[in-house]
Design an enzyme around this catalytic site. Structure first.
Site, PDB file in Angstrom:
ATOM      1  N   SER A 180       0.848  -1.190   0.000  1.00 46.47           N
ATOM      2  CA  SER A 180       0.000   0.000   0.000  1.00 46.47           C
ATOM      3  C   SER A 180       0.879   1.233   0.000  1.00 46.47           C
ATOM      4  CB  SER A 180      -0.904   0.008   1.239  1.00 46.47           C
ATOM      5  OG  SER A 180      -1.536   1.273   1.405  1.00 46.47           O
ATOM      6  N   TYR A 238      -1.611  -1.398  10.186  1.00 45.66           N
ATOM      7  CA  TYR A 238      -1.607  -1.624   8.742  1.00 45.66           C
ATOM      8  C   TYR A 238      -0.399  -0.950   8.096  1.00 45.66           C
ATOM      9  CZ  TYR A 238      -3.379  -1.476   3.908  1.00 45.66           C
ATOM     10  OH  TYR A 238      -3.529  -1.607   2.550  1.00 45.66           O
TER      11      TYR A 238
END
Length: 266
Positions: free
Chosen positions: A148, A162
């Site tokens: 990401s 995350y």
């Protein structure tokens, strides 16, 4: 159609979708199949994995499905063994499985932090541990990790477990690329940016009081191209990294982000 993965076998972990729609996992699995790959669709939710295999079958492709928790070594080993029993090789390992939990360092519970790392990092480690010997024995392969842009920059909201786990995944990618380059095994990361996907709707809507259109408009304004990406942008990048067109690319972290990271401080 140019079938760039003809004769190859792709193992996709996180191949389902959180709803009956297109997500990063099932789009990648279907994209691989459209290019000629036989696909092993794996998800913690067996029904979701079966739906993805069904999409491939409906288009005339070949796929099987299985359920597995990617953080469990025995379950990961079992799906790798089944892929080998069925097809005899694994040419592409696509690690899409991932979870997140909202909050910064202070707000995030220890058990939530551990679980995110178990899935996002340990899951990739376990699958690579099982698949790399297969690829080495057959003369090579391509490993793709879905990371990401949150791994390299602040994206506006605290999701520390995350963000940290995806940063770790990027470096795992580089280490595998260097160590196993001599084995003709390539390993790359895809860094999706602001993608309009069902998973984003589930995890990000709370930051926008549940207003989907407000979220889409706000996120689109952040992007130089003035629009969010979609799951096929990510899937097409995965096909490129899986096929021989990218045969001299390894250790890369490829943003699929419409240029948004160019505007953010790293």
């Amino acid at each position: 159609m140019k079938r760039r993965l003809e004769g190859k076998v792709a193992l996709v972990l996180g191949a389902g979708c959180v709803v009956d729609d297109w997500g990063n996992g099932n789009a990648a699995a279907v994209a691989f199949a459209r290019e000629g790959a036989r696909v092993v669709c794996v998800d913690m939710n067996e029904a979701a994995a079966a739906r993805t295999a069904g999409l491939i079958h409906a288009e005339g492709g070949e796929a099987i499905h299985a359920a597995a928790d990617v953080a469990d070594a025995a379950q990961v080993n079992a799906v790798v063994e089944e892929a080998m029993r069925r097809y005899g090789r694994i040419d592409v390992l696509h690690n899409n499985a991932g979870i997140n939990t909202r909050g910064g360092v202070v707000e995030t519970a220890e058990e939530d932090f551990d679980r995110v790392f178990d899935v996002n990092v340990k899951g990739a480690y376990l699958s690579c541990k099982a698949v790399i010997p297969v690829m080495k024995a057959q003369g090579g392969g391509s490993i793709i990790h879905v990371s990401s842009i949150a791994s390299i920059t602040w994206t506006g909201h605290p999701i520390v477990s995350y963000q940290a786990s995806k940063a770790a995944l990027n470096h795992l990618t580089r280490m595998i690329a260097v160590q196993h380059g001599p084995d003709n095994i390539r390993c790359n990361s895809i860094l999706p940016g602001l993608i309009d996907s069902p998973r984003v709707h589930v995890t990000m809507l709370s930051f926008y009081d549940g207003d989907l259109e407000r979220m889409r408009e706000a996120r689109s304004r952040c992007v130089p191209m003035k629009r969010m990406g979609d799951v096929w942008d990510v899937a097409n990048a995965a096909v490129f990294l899986a096929c021989d067109e990218s045969k001299y690319i390894t250790g890369a972290a490829l943003p699929i982000d419409g240029g948004v990271t160019c505007t953010m401080a790293h």
